[in-house]
Design a protein around this motif. Structure first.
Motif, mmCIF file in Angstrom:
data_model
loop_
_atom_site.group_PDB
_atom_site.id
_atom_site.type_symbol
_atom_site.label_atom_id
_atom_site.label_comp_id
_atom_site.label_asym_id
_atom_site.label_seq_id
_atom_site.Cartn_x
_atom_site.Cartn_y
_atom_site.Cartn_z
ATOM 1 N N ALA A 276 -12.513 -13.168 3.580
ATOM 2 C CA ALA A 276 -11.479 -12.912 4.586
ATOM 3 C C ALA A 276 -10.460 -11.958 3.991
ATOM 4 C CB ALA A 276 -10.803 -14.214 5.020
ATOM 5 N N ASP A 277 -10.018 -10.976 4.774
ATOM 6 C CA ASP A 277 -9.029 -10.033 4.273
ATOM 7 C C ASP A 277 -7.663 -10.696 4.134
ATOM 8 O OD1 ASP A 277 -10.545 -7.677 3.893
ATOM 9 O OD2 ASP A 277 -10.555 -7.297 6.049
ATOM 10 N N ASP A 278 -6.866 -10.129 3.254
ATOM 11 C CA ASP A 278 -5.518 -10.590 2.976
ATOM 12 C C ASP A 278 -4.538 -9.478 3.352
ATOM 13 O OD1 ASP A 278 -6.865 -12.798 1.641
ATOM 14 O OD2 ASP A 278 -7.182 -11.399 -0.010
ATOM 15 N N LEU A 279 -3.311 -9.850 3.675
ATOM 16 C CA LEU A 279 -2.318 -8.898 4.160
ATOM 17 C C LEU A 279 -1.237 -8.686 3.109
ATOM 18 C CD1 LEU A 279 -1.181 -7.182 6.530
ATOM 19 C CD2 LEU A 279 0.069 -9.229 7.252
ATOM 20 N N VAL A 280 -0.944 -7.419 2.849
ATOM 21 C CA VAL A 280 0.126 -7.036 1.932
ATOM 22 C C VAL A 280 1.279 -6.481 2.760
ATOM 23 C CG1 VAL A 280 0.710 -5.763 -0.150
ATOM 24 C CG2 VAL A 280 -1.670 -6.375 0.297
ATOM 25 N N VAL A 281 2.490 -6.968 2.488
ATOM 26 C CA VAL A 281 3.671 -6.596 3.265
ATOM 27 C C VAL A 281 4.734 -6.060 2.322
ATOM 28 C CG1 VAL A 281 5.424 -7.387 4.894
ATOM 29 C CG2 VAL A 281 3.152 -8.448 4.912
ATOM 30 N N GLY A 282 5.184 -4.838 2.567
ATOM 31 C CA GLY A 282 6.271 -4.271 1.783
ATOM 32 C C GLY A 282 7.624 -4.589 2.392
ATOM 33 N N ALA A 283 8.569 -4.977 1.528
ATOM 34 C CA ALA A 283 9.961 -5.217 1.925
ATOM 35 C C ALA A 283 10.820 -4.353 1.015
ATOM 36 C CB ALA A 283 10.316 -6.690 1.803
ATOM 37 N N ARG A 284 10.921 -3.084 1.346
ATOM 38 C CA ARG A 284 11.539 -2.110 0.457
ATOM 39 C C ARG A 284 13.017 -2.345 0.223
ATOM 40 N NH1 ARG A 284 13.318 3.416 3.229
ATOM 41 N NH2 ARG A 284 15.263 2.687 2.358
ATOM 42 N N GLY A 285 13.695 -3.090 1.118
ATOM 43 C CA GLY A 285 15.130 -3.324 0.981
ATOM 44 C C GLY A 285 15.485 -4.625 0.291
ATOM 45 N N GLU A 286 14.495 -5.346 -0.212
ATOM 46 C CA GLU A 286 14.744 -6.643 -0.860
ATOM 47 C C GLU A 286 15.696 -6.485 -2.049
ATOM 48 O OE1 GLU A 286 14.648 -10.591 -1.370
ATOM 49 O OE2 GLU A 286 13.313 -9.693 0.100
ATOM 50 N N ASP A 287 16.692 -7.408 -2.124
ATOM 51 C CA ASP A 287 17.589 -7.491 -3.281
ATOM 52 C C ASP A 287 17.136 -8.637 -4.169
ATOM 53 O OD1 ASP A 287 19.049 -5.561 -1.924
ATOM 54 O OD2 ASP A 287 20.568 -6.992 -1.201
ATOM 55 N N LEU A 288 17.089 -8.414 -5.462
ATOM 56 C CA LEU A 288 16.699 -9.450 -6.418
ATOM 57 C C LEU A 288 17.702 -9.433 -7.565
ATOM 58 C CD1 LEU A 288 12.858 -8.801 -6.395
ATOM 59 C CD2 LEU A 288 14.012 -10.811 -5.451
ATOM 60 N N GLY A 289 18.421 -10.548 -7.710
ATOM 61 C CA GLY A 289 19.469 -10.579 -8.722
ATOM 62 C C GLY A 289 20.525 -9.539 -8.409
ATOM 63 N N ALA A 290 20.907 -8.765 -9.413
ATOM 64 C CA ALA A 290 21.921 -7.731 -9.238
ATOM 65 C C ALA A 290 21.335 -6.412 -8.770
ATOM 66 C CB ALA A 290 22.678 -7.532 -10.556
ATOM 67 N N ALA A 291 20.003 -6.348 -8.586
ATOM 68 C CA ALA A 291 19.337 -5.100 -8.206
ATOM 69 C C ALA A 291 19.238 -5.013 -6.685
ATOM 70 C CB ALA A 291 17.964 -5.019 -8.856
ATOM 71 N N SER A 292 20.054 -4.177 -6.072
ATOM 72 C CA SER A 292 20.024 -3.996 -4.617
ATOM 73 C C SER A 292 18.928 -3.011 -4.239
ATOM 74 C CB SER A 292 21.376 -3.463 -4.121
ATOM 75 O OG SER A 292 22.413 -4.364 -4.432
ATOM 76 N N ASN A 293 18.226 -3.331 -3.165
ATOM 77 C CA ASN A 293 17.166 -2.454 -2.665
ATOM 78 C C ASN A 293 16.117 -2.129 -3.728
ATOM 79 O OD1 ASN A 293 18.402 -2.251 -0.095
ATOM 80 N ND2 ASN A 293 19.706 -0.584 -0.805
ATOM 81 N N CYS A 294 15.887 -3.075 -4.627
ATOM 82 C CA CYS A 294 14.832 -2.847 -5.618
ATOM 83 C C CYS A 294 13.457 -2.975 -4.966
ATOM 84 C CB CYS A 294 14.951 -3.800 -6.797
ATOM 85 S SG CYS A 294 14.880 -5.550 -6.372
ATOM 86 N N GLY A 295 13.338 -3.832 -3.943
ATOM 87 C CA GLY A 295 12.095 -3.953 -3.202
ATOM 88 C C GLY A 295 11.157 -5.014 -3.729
ATOM 89 N N ALA A 296 10.290 -5.488 -2.846
ATOM 90 C CA ALA A 296 9.297 -6.496 -3.191
ATOM 91 C C ALA A 296 8.087 -6.344 -2.278
ATOM 92 C CB ALA A 296 9.880 -7.906 -3.068
ATOM 93 N N VAL A 297 6.959 -6.899 -2.731
ATOM 94 C CA VAL A 297 5.706 -6.867 -1.983
ATOM 95 C C VAL A 297 5.174 -8.287 -1.878
ATOM 96 C CG1 VAL A 297 3.301 -6.106 -2.023
ATOM 97 C CG2 VAL A 297 5.125 -4.501 -2.608
ATOM 98 N N PHE A 298 4.797 -8.679 -0.667
ATOM 99 C CA PHE A 298 4.288 -10.017 -0.400
ATOM 100 C C PHE A 298 2.804 -9.939 -0.072
ATOM 101 C CE2 PHE A 298 8.743 -9.949 0.340
ATOM 102 C CZ PHE A 298 9.221 -11.193 -0.034
#
Length: 345
Positions: A276-298
């Motif tokens: 079964a295929d899996d879905l990758v989702v980009g969240a380019r504006g994600e903030d992590l810790g003190a890094a704003s708009n560093c981004g994340a992929v789910f």
């Protein structure tokens, strides 16, 4: 302009090899300033003739006094020749004013800003999903829609708005699609196709990166609509009900925050090899810790169990990846926009 570079047993043809060029005037529409012909591309076999065909987005096309309403051209392949305006299926020009296409062309819709290909009705010909993320529905400006045109496996036909499965219009006010239309959601800003439940019918994921969820502005959202097989195409009820995903969905890591833009980019692959295929989702504006708009992929994994499809918990728990994830080179920094673009198989 679009260049066609041929493959060979040694890879892409070397520099200096013939590279046919396509412009809109070769495909039935005049060349005009600012059309952006080639802004988006998607390949598939729309007519069943050996050789893949190409859909070409010109999302800033202006016609009939409608500025930037958008157009999609389709050019078909001839066996042994590649893409060929003289192929058995003649080039097509699609707009929201084409016969059989739901909705009508309006200025600044940007029909064709995104494109994706899959065989949603499993008839042996690929179908074309067309993102129109700035489309208005009623009083909801730029809520966005997706048009789907189905392929017919007959030489000379190809994409057709009324044969087999009629062309469809999808948005968040369609019955069975989670969430509702709101202004500036931009449903259709990203598209991806995969078989998330392994039933042999392709499914469609639609990015809605400017969606607000419970007053959290622009946190983002992804709708998934499943293919139901021959004669049906995409359906909200069978074999898996349409889904809505965001960072507050059960078993999805992290949480919704303003301006995350979850769904900005999408991709697909079978990363766990379960069929079964899996879905990758980009969240380019994600903030992590003190890094704003560093981004994340789910990554949300597909499940072969009947009626499940994408699942946040099984067979593999959903994941979040960023540049501070163990084993990932580099580190999160403000403005990195990790996940702003994605590519898969």
């Amino acid at each position: 302009m679009v260049h066609q570079v041929f493959g060979s047993p040694g890879g892409l043809m070397p520099a200096g090899a013939p590279t046919p060029v396509f412009i809109q005037s070769m495909l039935g529409d005049p060349d005009e300033a600012h059309d952006m012909f080639g802004y988006s591309l998607a390949a598939g076999n729309f007519d069943g003739v050996p050789g893949d065909d190409l859909a070409i987005g010109a999302p800033f096309e202006t016609f009939a006094g409608k500025h930037n309403c958008g157009m999609v051209n389709a050019v078909y392949a001839s066996p042994g020749f590649g893409l060929d305006p003289a192929a058995p299926t003649v080039p097509q020009a699609w707009t929201q004013n084409s016969p059989g296409i739901p909705q009508t062309a309006h200025s600044f819709d940007n029909f064709g800003l995104t494109l994706a290909v899959g065989d949603f009705d499993s008839n042996g010909a690929d179908d074309l999903a067309i993102g129109v993320p700035y489309e208005n529905i009623g009083a909801n400006g730029a809520c966005g829609v997706v048009n789907v045109i189905y392929g017919v496996p007959m030489p000379g036909v190809g994409l057709h708005a009324s044969l087999a499965v009629p062309a469809e219009l999808w948005h968040q006010n369609v019955a069975g699609v989670p969430e509702v239309n709101d202004s500036n959601d931009n449903f259709g800003y990203a598209l991806a196709v995969g078989d998330f439940n392994g039933d042999g019918y392709d499914d469609l994921a639609v990015g809605v990166p400017y969606e607000d969820v419970k007053a959290i502005n622009d946190c983002g959202y992804v709708n998934v609509i499943y293919g139901a097989g021959p004669g049906f195409g995409l359906e909200t009820a069978a074999p898996v009900v349409a889904q809505g995903w965001h960072q507050n969905s059960p078993s999805v890591p992290n949480s919704n925050e303003a301006a995350d833009y979850f769904g900005w980019a999408l991709s697909v692959g079978d990363f766990d090899g379960n069929g079964a295929d899996d879905l990758v989702v980009g969240a380019r504006g994600e903030d992590l810790g003190a890094a704003s708009n560093c981004g994340a992929v789910f990554v949300i994994y597909g499940d072969l169990a009947p009626g499940v499809g994408l699942s946040g918990a099984t067979p593999v728990a959903s994941q979040v990846w960023h540049q501070n994830s163990p084993g990932i080179p580099d580190s999160n920094e403000t403005g990195d926009l990790f996940g702003g673009g994605l590519a898969g198989r």
